[in-house]
Each structure stands twice: as structure tokens, then as C-alpha cells.
Design an enzyme around this catalytic site. Sequence first.
Site, short mmCIF file in Angstrom:
data_model
loop_
_atom_site.label_atom_id
_atom_site.label_comp_id
_atom_site.label_asym_id
_atom_site.label_seq_id
_atom_site.Cartn_x
_atom_site.Cartn_y
_atom_site.Cartn_z
CE LYS A 110 -7.06 8.48 -34.15
NZ LYS A 110 -7.57 8.70 -32.97
CD GLU A 119 -16.90 -3.56 -40.82
OE1 GLU A 119 -18.26 -3.31 -40.63
OE2 GLU A 119 -16.69 -4.63 -41.52
CB CYS A 162 -22.13 -0.16 -35.50
SG CYS A 162 -21.68 -1.81 -35.23
CD GLU A 212 -24.61 5.61 -36.09
OE1 GLU A 212 -23.69 5.99 -36.57
OE2 GLU A 212 -24.52 4.19 -35.98
P1 NAD Z 1 -15.56 8.68 -35.51
O1 NAD Z 1 -15.51 8.52 -36.78
O2 NAD Z 1 -15.69 9.92 -34.70
O3 NAD Z 1 -13.83 8.12 -34.85
C1 NAD Z 1 -13.50 6.99 -35.06
C2 NAD Z 1 -11.86 6.98 -35.00
O4 NAD Z 1 -11.45 7.76 -36.39
C3 NAD Z 1 -11.36 7.73 -34.00
O5 NAD Z 1 -10.25 7.04 -33.53
C4 NAD Z 1 -11.39 9.18 -34.45
O6 NAD Z 1 -10.04 9.75 -33.72
C5 NAD Z 1 -10.73 8.72 -35.92
N1 NAD Z 1 -11.08 9.86 -36.92
C6 NAD Z 1 -11.89 10.70 -36.77
N2 NAD Z 1 -11.62 11.66 -37.84
C7 NAD Z 1 -10.70 11.41 -38.42
C8 NAD Z 1 -10.06 11.67 -39.68
N3 NAD Z 1 -10.41 12.76 -40.39
N4 NAD Z 1 -8.96 11.12 -40.14
C9 NAD Z 1 -8.33 9.93 -39.35
N5 NAD Z 1 -9.27 9.63 -38.33
C10 NAD Z 1 -10.15 10.15 -38.07
O7 NAD Z 1 -16.53 7.61 -34.74
P2 NAD Z 1 -16.86 7.21 -33.38
O8 NAD Z 1 -17.64 8.39 -32.90
O9 NAD Z 1 -15.40 7.05 -32.39
O10 NAD Z 1 -17.27 6.00 -33.16
C11 NAD Z 1 -18.87 5.90 -33.25
C12 NAD Z 1 -19.34 5.66 -34.87
O11 NAD Z 1 -18.72 4.21 -35.06
C13 NAD Z 1 -20.83 5.34 -35.18
O12 NAD Z 1 -21.14 5.88 -36.42
C14 NAD Z 1 -20.86 3.74 -35.29
O13 NAD Z 1 -21.92 3.19 -35.98
C15 NAD Z 1 -19.38 3.39 -35.74
N6 NAD Z 1 -19.17 2.06 -35.76
C16 NAD Z 1 -19.52 1.18 -36.41
C17 NAD Z 1 -19.18 -0.18 -36.50
C18 NAD Z 1 -19.28 -1.32 -37.31
O14 NAD Z 1 -18.50 -2.42 -37.34
N7 NAD Z 1 -19.81 -1.09 -38.62
C19 NAD Z 1 -18.72 -0.80 -35.14
C20 NAD Z 1 -18.81 0.25 -34.09
C21 NAD Z 1 -18.83 1.54 -34.46
#
Ligand code: NAD
Length: 473
Positions: A169, A244, A278, A376
Site C-alpha cells: 500500500k 522506519e 528522513c 520534524e
Molecule cells: P505517514 O506516516 O503519514 O504515512 C506513511 C504511510 O503510512 C502512507 O502510505 C500512509 O497512507 C500510511 N498510513 C498512515 N496512517 C496509517 C494508519 N493509521 N494505518 C496504516 N497505514 C497508515 O508518513 P509520510 O508523510 O508518508 O512520510 C513522511 C514520514 O516518513 C516522515 O516522518 C519521515 O521521517 C518518515 N520516513 C522515514 C524513513 C526512515 O527510513 N526512517 C524514510 C523515509 C521517510
Amino acid sequence: MMLIGGKWIGKGSEGVIKVQDPATGEFFAEVPKASGKEVDLACKAAADAFTHWSRSLPRKRADILVRAADKLEKKLEEIAEKLTREQGKPLKESRGEVKAAAAALRYFASHLDSPLGEWRAPSRPGTINLVRRYPVGPVGVISPWNYPVLLTAWKVAPAMATGCTVVIKPSSKTPLAVTEFVRCLVEAGVPDGVVNLIHGSGGDVGMTLVRHPLIPKISFTGETETGKVLMREAAQGLKRLTLELGGHCPMIVAADADLEVAVEGGVYRSFRNMGQVCNSINRIYVERVIYKKFVELFIARTAKLTIGPGLEDPDLGPMIDDEARRRVIAHIEDAVSKGAKIEYGGKVPTGFERGFFLEPTVLVDVKPDMLVMRNETFGPVAPIMPVDSVEEAVQHANGLRYGLVAYVYTRDLALALKLADELEHGTVGINNVIGGEVEHPYTGWKESGLGLELSEHALEEFLLIKHIRIKGG
Ligand code: NAD
């Protein structure tokens, strides 16, 4: 399109998701939106396919992953363009992302035999002890929008290599390039049901996937707060998790650092992908004796960055959407209201009223209690703070709940190694700001994650251990 049990589906039960071009704000494409019914079908397909895929010959799985990598590279331009349209990043960055995704497929294809079993010394007479590893089952893969193809590949490649099947997803903001990634896997000969793709928002489709009883493992990249929600939900089924999560990465510049090199690295890692990474540098601690010079050079280098639509291949494209840009502006305003000064940027660049552009921004006179120094920001902001010693910098660097990546610039090897030991982060970059490399583990300490991605260790995240004790006659 969605992919369920080997069939492409163009119509979702819940209508469509519109995809926006961050460079113009226009909606230019749509994908079908799944309902609970489609999530269920995808999970069932993955569970059915697991029976044969998990027992297939490793060589067969490796061949498919390598062929998929070939296909990705062949379609590089087409996929990179889609990625730039939906995510905003410059074309060269999109090309790099697709190439890195292909590299992940190749890497895990070449490692998939290694961790499967050990023959251990007997613990009592007449016994033989084997320790074997088995794929955990169908995996729910949930990826974010900032590196949609790469972060999906970092999960799918080790999962498939170990014999797991997947239900992917992607973020509903960036579903297009991931769909092309899945198409490459299908064209490479992945059997029906091994890879499934569904689209939808996190709160409904993502959550239904996490809760699904046929999914014993979730591999997720996203915000720390989302990770906590997932952990609470996954607890109901005691599901395995790889998380992550967010970061707030410090950079420490010691008085003896090569300033030109430190500035080059600092500017690149603060503003790459508009700070929507990130491992972006989120706060810079500079020893006071070189602070003024560092800020001067940093601003001069930042001023050279070009801004524009990603398709024109500038240094910086737009941010993902207006909500993200508003959060960054709120962080800048909070800092200014608490005494910070904007030394560069801080506003929408002239001539870029359409889309979600923002100038790279340099802040000075910052203090630890400002939002930008502890939450962040996920945007193009570099707050630079003077410190009296590297020890003080380490205290600040370790002072937050995050522990993803820290960067240190110094010419003193002993100091570099001391700081590498002391920094409570999963990765420490010394005199470089290189991002995640497939050969080495990438892991978040503290609230930046659980488990790890990349390297041969990532395979363990998708395997269960079994001890087999054989008693001879
Ligand atoms: P997000 O948490 O909003 O969403 C990530 C994914 O999770 C999306 O596909 C979203 O639809 C899904 N999602 C959201 N709520 C959910 C729920 N309740 N249940 C299941 N799935 C759910 O994050 P984002 O805005 O897409 O990405 C940015 C974030 O990702 C930042 O915090 C960044 O630091 C982090 N990030 C971390 C790494 C790492 O390797 N540590 C790498 C890239 C991004």
C-alpha cells in the site's frame, strides 16, 4: 491500477484517488481506491501464493528479482518522469531513486541463500541440532511519499527473496511510480498473488491491512506517530513489525573541520528533496570560533541552488503539497517569534505562485525550545546554532526522542570515533552525508524505528527461527 492475485484492476469499490502535480497544484491522474473488500482479496491472494512461493527454489526467486531490476532500468526515463510529476523532485533525483530501487532488487537476489540454516554442536549426547529460518508469511508493505519507489523496494526485495509474499500500500499522494515498479515485477515473471498492490488512505485501507488476520508482519516507513498507531494495532495480533520512522538529524561541525567540505555536505543534506528526507539535516551545531564563517559560507552556497519544476531538473523542486509547506512556514514563524533570524529564504520564491515551492531557508539565533529544533520540520530549513564545545553539541544531538542519523565534521580521527560512540543514532556520518546504502544496515534508534532495513541483516526481519532437535538411536 491495483493488482490482486495477478489481475490488474482499474476500478476500485471506493471510487478514485486523484494525484496532484506539486509543481502546478493540478490534479493530472487518478488511481482506483480500494475498499475493505479489495484489501481482503489482496491478503487472501498473498496468503494463497505464499504456500508455493515460500517453497520455491531460491534461484528462481533470484532470477525474477534480477529480471525485474533489468526492467526497471529499461523503463528508467518513463518511471522517473512519473515520479517527478507526482512527487516533485528533480528528474535526476527520480532517476537516482529508480536506479537505487533496481540495485536493492539485485542486492537481495544475490543474498537470498545465506541465512537459511545452521548445523549446531550437540548440547547432549546423541542429538543433532539444526537452526532453520522460514519466511514469516504474507507481508503488509506500507510506504511513504518522499521516496515511494525506493522505500517500497527496500521492503519488497528482502521480503520476496526470503520467500514472503506482499501486499503493497503506497502513499495515496504518490501511487503512480510504485504501480510501475510492480508492473516490472509482474513482467519479470512473478507468479500470481506473490505481489499485490492496493491504493487508499492510511486511516482506512492501511489500517485494514494492518489488522488483517492473514498478515503476520508489517514493514512500514512513515512518521513516528503513525508508527505508534501501527504498533498499538499490531499488538492485537502480536504481529511482527519493522518500523522506519521520523528523524531529527543533527550535524556537528568541530572547530578543526574543513569548512568548505562541511558546508557542501550541510547544504546538500539540508535541502535535498526540499528537506523531505528522513535523514535530512534538521539542526546544525557549530563550534563558536568558526560559527560566523560557517554561516557566511553556508548562505553563499545556498544562494547558488536553483529552484523550479522537477521536470526542468533544477537543484530543488516544489514541496509535496500545501499542507506540508504550511507546516514548514509555521515552524519558521515559531522560530522567528522566539527570537530567531531568517538569514536566507523563508518565503515563496517570486514567480512560483503556482505549485508548492518554498525558498531554502537558513535560520540563526535559534534556541533548543523552538519547534524547528525539536520537531520534524520535513522541509527546507537549516537552523544553525553556535556551541561552546563538541561535548555541548553531543548533548543537544542526543537530547531528542529521535535517533536516526547524525553527521560530524572534524579532521581529528580520535574525536570522530569518540563522537561516533557517543551519538545515540542508528547511523553516524563522519565527514560525509551519504544516505542509506543497500550494503549497510539502516536503523532508527529510540523513536526513529524498530528493526532495520538494508544489508544482509534485513533478511532476518522477514524470517522466523525454528530449532529442530534430532535424537539418534
Ligand atoms: P505517514 O506516516 O503519514 O504515512 C506513511 C504511510 O503510512 C502512507 O502510505 C500512509 O497512507 C500510511 N498510513 C498512515 N496512517 C496509517 C494508519 N493509521 N494505518 C496504516 N497505514 C497508515 O508518513 P509520510 O508523510 O508518508 O512520510 C513522511 C514520514 O516518513 C516522515 O516522518 C519521515 O521521517 C518518515 N520516513 C522515514 C524513513 C526512515 O527510513 N526512517 C524514510 C523515509 C521517510
